[in-house]
Design a protein around this motif. Structure first.
Motif, mmCIF file in Angstrom:
data_model
loop_
_atom_site.group_PDB
_atom_site.id
_atom_site.type_symbol
_atom_site.label_atom_id
_atom_site.label_comp_id
_atom_site.label_asym_id
_atom_site.label_seq_id
_atom_site.Cartn_x
_atom_site.Cartn_y
_atom_site.Cartn_z
ATOM 1 N N GLU A 6 44.130 37.152 50.819
ATOM 2 C CA GLU A 6 43.995 35.752 51.221
ATOM 3 C C GLU A 6 43.056 34.984 50.301
ATOM 4 O O GLU A 6 43.255 33.801 50.047
ATOM 5 C CB GLU A 6 43.482 35.673 52.661
ATOM 6 C CG GLU A 6 43.438 34.260 53.207
ATOM 7 C CD GLU A 6 43.075 34.205 54.684
ATOM 8 O OE1 GLU A 6 42.949 33.089 55.202
ATOM 9 O OE2 GLU A 6 42.911 35.283 55.296
ATOM 10 N N PHE A 7 42.026 35.666 49.809
ATOM 11 C CA PHE A 7 41.032 34.997 48.965
ATOM 12 C C PHE A 7 40.902 35.740 47.635
ATOM 13 O O PHE A 7 40.419 36.873 47.604
ATOM 14 C CB PHE A 7 39.668 34.953 49.660
ATOM 15 C CG PHE A 7 39.713 34.327 51.031
ATOM 16 C CD1 PHE A 7 39.778 32.945 51.170
ATOM 17 C CD2 PHE A 7 39.704 35.108 52.165
ATOM 18 C CE1 PHE A 7 39.834 32.358 52.422
ATOM 19 C CE2 PHE A 7 39.749 34.539 53.424
ATOM 20 C CZ PHE A 7 39.819 33.157 53.563
ATOM 21 N N ILE A 8 41.376 35.105 46.568
ATOM 22 C CA ILE A 8 41.195 35.642 45.214
ATOM 23 C C ILE A 8 40.506 34.543 44.414
ATOM 24 O O ILE A 8 41.143 33.612 43.922
ATOM 25 C CB ILE A 8 42.530 36.041 44.566
ATOM 26 C CG1 ILE A 8 43.328 36.958 45.495
ATOM 27 C CG2 ILE A 8 42.282 36.744 43.229
ATOM 28 C CD1 ILE A 8 44.708 37.309 44.978
ATOM 29 N N MET A 9 39.196 34.644 44.331
ATOM 30 C CA MET A 9 38.390 33.558 43.790
ATOM 31 C C MET A 9 37.856 33.875 42.408
ATOM 32 O O MET A 9 37.642 35.039 42.066
ATOM 33 C CB MET A 9 37.184 33.291 44.706
ATOM 34 C CG MET A 9 37.510 33.031 46.151
ATOM 35 S SD MET A 9 35.958 32.820 47.076
ATOM 36 C CE MET A 9 36.608 32.544 48.720
ATOM 37 N N ASP A 10 37.615 32.816 41.658
ATOM 38 C CA ASP A 10 36.929 32.952 40.380
ATOM 39 C C ASP A 10 35.769 31.969 40.344
ATOM 40 O O ASP A 10 35.941 30.794 40.670
ATOM 41 C CB ASP A 10 37.871 32.655 39.211
ATOM 42 C CG ASP A 10 37.131 32.697 37.875
ATOM 43 O OD1 ASP A 10 37.046 33.782 37.278
ATOM 44 O OD2 ASP A 10 36.631 31.631 37.453
ATOM 45 N N TYR A 36 44.902 33.926 40.642
ATOM 46 C CA TYR A 36 43.834 33.459 41.521
ATOM 47 C C TYR A 36 44.385 32.366 42.438
ATOM 48 O O TYR A 36 45.282 31.619 42.062
ATOM 49 C CB TYR A 36 42.676 32.880 40.705
ATOM 50 C CG TYR A 36 41.892 33.910 39.934
ATOM 51 C CD1 TYR A 36 40.808 34.559 40.510
ATOM 52 C CD2 TYR A 36 42.239 34.235 38.623
ATOM 53 C CE1 TYR A 36 40.090 35.503 39.799
ATOM 54 C CE2 TYR A 36 41.526 35.172 37.900
ATOM 55 C CZ TYR A 36 40.452 35.814 38.495
ATOM 56 O OH TYR A 36 39.741 36.749 37.800
ATOM 57 N N ASN A 37 43.811 32.271 43.656
ATOM 58 C CA ASN A 37 44.213 31.176 44.535
ATOM 59 C C ASN A 37 43.053 30.258 44.892
ATOM 60 O O ASN A 37 43.203 29.350 45.709
ATOM 61 C CB ASN A 37 44.888 31.698 45.808
ATOM 62 C CG ASN A 37 44.030 32.697 46.568
ATOM 63 O OD1 ASN A 37 42.810 32.633 46.534
ATOM 64 N ND2 ASN A 37 44.683 33.635 47.255
ATOM 65 N N ALA A 38 41.885 30.499 44.287
ATOM 66 C CA ALA A 38 40.735 29.646 44.575
ATOM 67 C C ALA A 38 39.781 29.618 43.395
ATOM 68 O O ALA A 38 39.651 30.600 42.656
ATOM 69 C CB ALA A 38 40.004 30.145 45.826
ATOM 70 N N GLN A 39 39.122 28.484 43.233
ATOM 71 C CA GLN A 39 38.095 28.333 42.205
ATOM 72 C C GLN A 39 36.793 27.936 42.896
ATOM 73 O O GLN A 39 36.784 27.101 43.808
ATOM 74 C CB GLN A 39 38.500 27.285 41.170
ATOM 75 C CG GLN A 39 37.569 27.250 39.952
ATOM 76 C CD GLN A 39 38.165 26.439 38.797
ATOM 77 O OE1 GLN A 39 39.138 25.716 38.975
ATOM 78 N NE2 GLN A 39 37.571 26.557 37.622
ATOM 79 N N VAL A 40 35.700 28.537 42.443
ATOM 80 C CA VAL A 40 34.391 28.299 43.046
ATOM 81 C C VAL A 40 33.490 27.595 42.040
ATOM 82 O O VAL A 40 33.390 28.011 40.881
ATOM 83 C CB VAL A 40 33.737 29.625 43.500
ATOM 84 C CG1 VAL A 40 32.381 29.347 44.154
ATOM 85 C CG2 VAL A 40 34.650 30.369 44.458
ATOM 86 N N PHE A 41 32.845 26.544 42.501
ATOM 87 C CA PHE A 41 31.883 25.799 41.693
ATOM 88 C C PHE A 41 30.521 25.830 42.389
ATOM 89 O O PHE A 41 30.372 26.419 43.452
ATOM 90 C CB PHE A 41 32.355 24.355 41.512
ATOM 91 C CG PHE A 41 33.731 24.216 40.930
ATOM 92 C CD1 PHE A 41 33.949 24.420 39.581
ATOM 93 C CD2 PHE A 41 34.817 23.893 41.745
ATOM 94 C CE1 PHE A 41 35.221 24.285 39.032
ATOM 95 C CE2 PHE A 41 36.091 23.754 41.214
ATOM 96 C CZ PHE A 41 36.286 23.957 39.853
ATOM 97 N N LYS A 42 29.547 25.142 41.785
ATOM 98 C CA LYS A 42 28.198 25.174 42.348
ATOM 99 C C LYS A 42 27.594 23.777 42.500
ATOM 100 O O LYS A 42 28.029 22.830 41.855
ATOM 101 C CB LYS A 42 27.269 26.015 41.462
ATOM 102 C CG LYS A 42 27.642 27.486 41.391
ATOM 103 C CD LYS A 42 26.567 28.302 40.697
ATOM 104 C CE LYS A 42 25.318 28.393 41.564
ATOM 105 N NZ LYS A 42 24.280 29.253 40.936
#
Length: 249
Positions: A6-10, A36-42
């Motif tokens: 469900e969550f494949i993040m980079d 990937y199905n999600a991108q993570v930022f800050k």
């Protein structure tokens, strides 16, 4: 039957205070092609103006306001690109991090005797409710937050200050603080705003939340489950070192 995660993040973790990495793995189209199905930022929490709460925090014509306007444009653009590529968007934030001007103004109401932003102050919670309200209203395409306590990276946010939301010391007090904090975040992020909350059980102790199974259960057994509340745990019992044992949690 084919099962997909469900969550494949980079997330590209730029070194705090240094120039951002130049890498194709910041390109959401590349991430989508790789599966990937999600991108993570800050740092989206540092793009909050608090203008509906207190317009004096980032006053017009100030250096803080100019920085905020420029920073917010970057946030909006990275969200737009990720969504255009069909990715979910999550933001990693540290607690507590607030504008310096806000901490100075409300110091007596949000800080303890040591000058630290205090989880037990009602004003602290009120300010964070306002923060989440603005965050999910202004940046409505954000699907959720990844939240860590313990460290606050302020190198790239010159007009903010902060400290860990949970003070380490007495274990019983620590556990109570984690329960209180996570229940608050669950109510605000998951329940009120319908977003995902990934809570990182981050620390580097063998006998604390992250790596001690009994400690972990003492906390999580007192938190009402929610389908959008997820705990993030390293597979190693300390940090990502080869010589440490597998994490019982």
């Amino acid at each position: 039957m084919v099962h997909t995660m469900e969550f494949i993040m980079d997330m590209v973790h730029h070194n705090p205070g240094e120039a951002p990495f130049s890498t194709a793995f910041l390109n959401p189209e590349k991430l989508a092609k790789y599966g990937y199905n999600a991108q993570v930022f800050k740092h989206i929490n540092t793009a909050i103006t608090f203008e509906n709460y207190d317009p004096e925090i980032f006053p017009e014509g100030s250096a803080e306001k100019a920085w905020m306007d420029d920073f917010s444009k970057g946030i909006a653009e990275e969200i737009r690109k990720a969504k255009q590529a069909g990715l979910k968007v999550y933001y990693h934030i540290d607690l507590f991090v607030l504008p310096k001007r806000m901490v100075e103004k409300y110091k007596e109401e949000i800080c303890n005797a040591d000058g630290k932003i205090d989880l037990n102050k009602e004003k602290t919670l009120e300010i964070h409710r306002a923060m989440f309200d603005e965050l999910f209203t202004r940046f409505s395409d954000v699907d959720g937050l990844i939240i860590r306590v313990g460290e606050t990276y302020l190198h790239d946010t010159p007009y903010h200050t902060g400290n860990g939301a949970v003070a380490y010391g007495d274990k019983s007090a620590e556990k109570d603080a984690f329960v209180f904090l996570i229940n608050f975040l669950r109510d605000e992020v998951c329940q009120k705003h319908g977003r995902y909350l990934f809570f990182r059980t981050w620390d580097c102790f063998p006998d604390r939340f992250h790596a001690d199974k009994n400690y972990y259960l003492d906390v999580t057994d007192r938190i009402e489950p929610h389908e959008k509340l997820i705990f993030s745990i390293k597979h190693t019992a300390l940090d990502f070192w080869r010589r440490v044992r597998f994490n019982d949690c």
